[in-house]
Design a protein around this motif. Structure first.
Motif, PDB file in Angstrom:
ATOM      1  N   SER A  93      29.942   2.861 -21.970  1.00  0.00           N
ATOM      2  CA  SER A  93      28.784   2.747 -21.086  1.00  0.00           C
ATOM      3  C   SER A  93      29.020   1.625 -20.085  1.00  0.00           C
ATOM      4  N   ASP A  94      28.568   1.845 -18.851  1.00  0.00           N
ATOM      5  CA  ASP A  94      28.704   0.802 -17.832  1.00  0.00           C
ATOM      6  C   ASP A  94      27.406   0.028 -17.650  1.00  0.00           C
ATOM      7  N   TRP A  95      26.533   0.080 -18.685  1.00  0.00           N
ATOM      8  CA  TRP A  95      25.245  -0.597 -18.579  1.00  0.00           C
ATOM      9  C   TRP A  95      25.431  -2.112 -18.505  1.00  0.00           C
ATOM     10  N   LYS A  96      24.649  -2.743 -17.626  1.00  0.00           N
ATOM     11  CA  LYS A  96      24.622  -4.197 -17.513  1.00  0.00           C
ATOM     12  C   LYS A  96      23.174  -4.629 -17.346  1.00  0.00           C
ATOM     13  N   PRO A  97      22.815  -5.781 -17.875  1.00  0.00           N
ATOM     14  CA  PRO A  97      21.440  -6.259 -17.706  1.00  0.00           C
ATOM     15  C   PRO A  97      21.092  -6.388 -16.228  1.00  0.00           C
ATOM     16  N   GLY A 116       8.155  -4.493 -16.173  1.00  0.00           N
ATOM     17  CA  GLY A 116       8.447  -3.070 -16.071  1.00  0.00           C
ATOM     18  C   GLY A 116       9.924  -2.789 -15.903  1.00  0.00           C
ATOM     19  N   ILE A 117      10.337  -1.668 -16.405  1.00  0.00           N
ATOM     20  CA  ILE A 117      11.700  -1.225 -16.223  1.00  0.00           C
ATOM     21  C   ILE A 117      11.684   0.292 -16.361  1.00  0.00           C
ATOM     22  N   GLY A 118      12.487   0.968 -15.600  1.00  0.00           N
ATOM     23  CA  GLY A 118      12.484   2.422 -15.699  1.00  0.00           C
ATOM     24  C   GLY A 118      12.935   3.072 -14.418  1.00  0.00           C
ATOM     25  N   SER A 152      16.582   0.981 -20.050  1.00  0.00           N
ATOM     26  CA  SER A 152      16.062   0.242 -21.195  1.00  0.00           C
ATOM     27  C   SER A 152      16.489  -1.214 -21.095  1.00  0.00           C
ATOM     28  N   TYR A 153      15.770  -2.079 -21.787  1.00  0.00           N
ATOM     29  CA  TYR A 153      16.057  -3.512 -21.716  1.00  0.00           C
ATOM     30  C   TYR A 153      17.415  -3.863 -22.315  1.00  0.00           C
ATOM     31  N   ASP A 154      17.746  -3.196 -23.429  1.00  0.00           N
ATOM     32  CA  ASP A 154      18.958  -3.566 -24.161  1.00  0.00           C
ATOM     33  C   ASP A 154      20.107  -2.593 -23.955  1.00  0.00           C
ATOM     34  N   GLY A 155      19.911  -1.570 -23.116  1.00  0.00           N
ATOM     35  CA  GLY A 155      20.978  -0.619 -22.857  1.00  0.00           C
ATOM     36  C   GLY A 155      21.140   0.442 -23.922  1.00  0.00           C
ATOM     37  N   ARG A 156      20.241   0.465 -24.903  1.00  0.00           N
ATOM     38  CA  ARG A 156      20.389   1.427 -25.989  1.00  0.00           C
ATOM     39  C   ARG A 156      20.300   2.855 -25.465  1.00  0.00           C
ATOM     40  N   ALA A 157      19.348   3.112 -24.576  1.00  0.00           N
ATOM     41  CA  ALA A 157      19.199   4.467 -24.037  1.00  0.00           C
ATOM     42  C   ALA A 157      20.390   4.836 -23.169  1.00  0.00           C
ATOM     43  N   GLU A 158      20.858   3.899 -22.334  1.00  0.00           N
ATOM     44  CA  GLU A 158      21.987   4.193 -21.455  1.00  0.00           C
ATOM     45  C   GLU A 158      23.260   4.490 -22.238  1.00  0.00           C
TER      46      GLU A 158
END
Length: 217
Positions: A93-97, A116-118, A152-158
């Motif tokens: 995953s390339d997710w980053k905060p 909010g996030i989304g 998502s805040y923690d990248g779990r969904a990504e």
């Protein structure tokens, strides 16, 4: 949980076997009495499982059996150890905060969205288009791949993006733009992972099923 004086199902069956209809103090007719005794003895009648439920149980058992190496029993009576094959690693995953500067800029015009996030929700027309596009493949047992996700805040969904699975359940008309996906295990996962995802984040694939679907698609 049961009460201290609850006899449990075995006790209920034992009591039911000793009950006799007595007209001298009965408050119901004999047919009703016999029906109540049968409920005590056998429990409430259960509906037979649907073909979909039978398939889900068989699929989950087959998925577990495929990864099972064996069960090692302890010589001193401790809990046995279950050994499992490791599955393929989770897709990269390339997710980053979200950087603080970008977050401040995003919420500058909407103070109510401080945390909010989304992503923007689909309009009703867009939802209808997604549902129509999935009509020719959306069915229980269809193999799929996750191609998108909400933020998502923690990248779990990504981190679910790229994972494969099977359509597990269909949602009610209220959530017709969503579906439930039973995800293939990755890494050292042992427990089943069933995720409710948006249809726009799912694409069908042609992988073979571990357990064939016995009911009409």
């Amino acid at each position: 949980m049961t009460e201290p004086d609850d006899t449990g199902p075995e006790g209920g069956r034992a009591v039911a076997g000793r009950l006799v209809y007595d007209t001298s103090f009965a408050t119901v007719d004999e047919a009703t009495f016999n029906e109540l005794v049968a409920l005590m003895r056998d429990g409430a009648p259960r509906k037979p499982p649907t073909p979909e439920a039978v398939w889900r149980r068989a699929y989950h058992e087959a998925m577990f059996s495929r990864r099972l190496v064996g069960v090692q029993h302890d010589l001193f009576g401790a809990k046995p150890t279950t050994h499992m094959h490791k599955a393929k690693p989770v897709p990269v995953s390339d997710w980053k905060p979200e950087p603080v500067e970008e977050k401040l800029a995003r919420i500058a015009s909407d103070r109510n969205a401080t945390f909010g996030i989304g992503r923007p929700a689909l309009s009703e027309d867009e939802k209808a288009a997604v549902i129509r596009g999935a009509a020719n493949w959306l069915r229980i047992g269809q193999r799929v791949r996750l191609v998108g996700s909400f933020a998502s805040y923690d990248g779990r969904a990504e981190r679910r993006v790229g994972r494969k699975g099977v359509i597990w359940r269909l949602c009610s008309p209220v959530f017709a733009d969503h579906t439930y996906v039973y995800l293939d295990p990755v890494g050292a996962e042992r427990a089943e992972k069933i995720a409710q995802v948006e249809l726009r984040d799912v694409e069908p694939i042609e992988d073979g099923l571990l357990v064939p679907v016995p009911f009409p698609a």
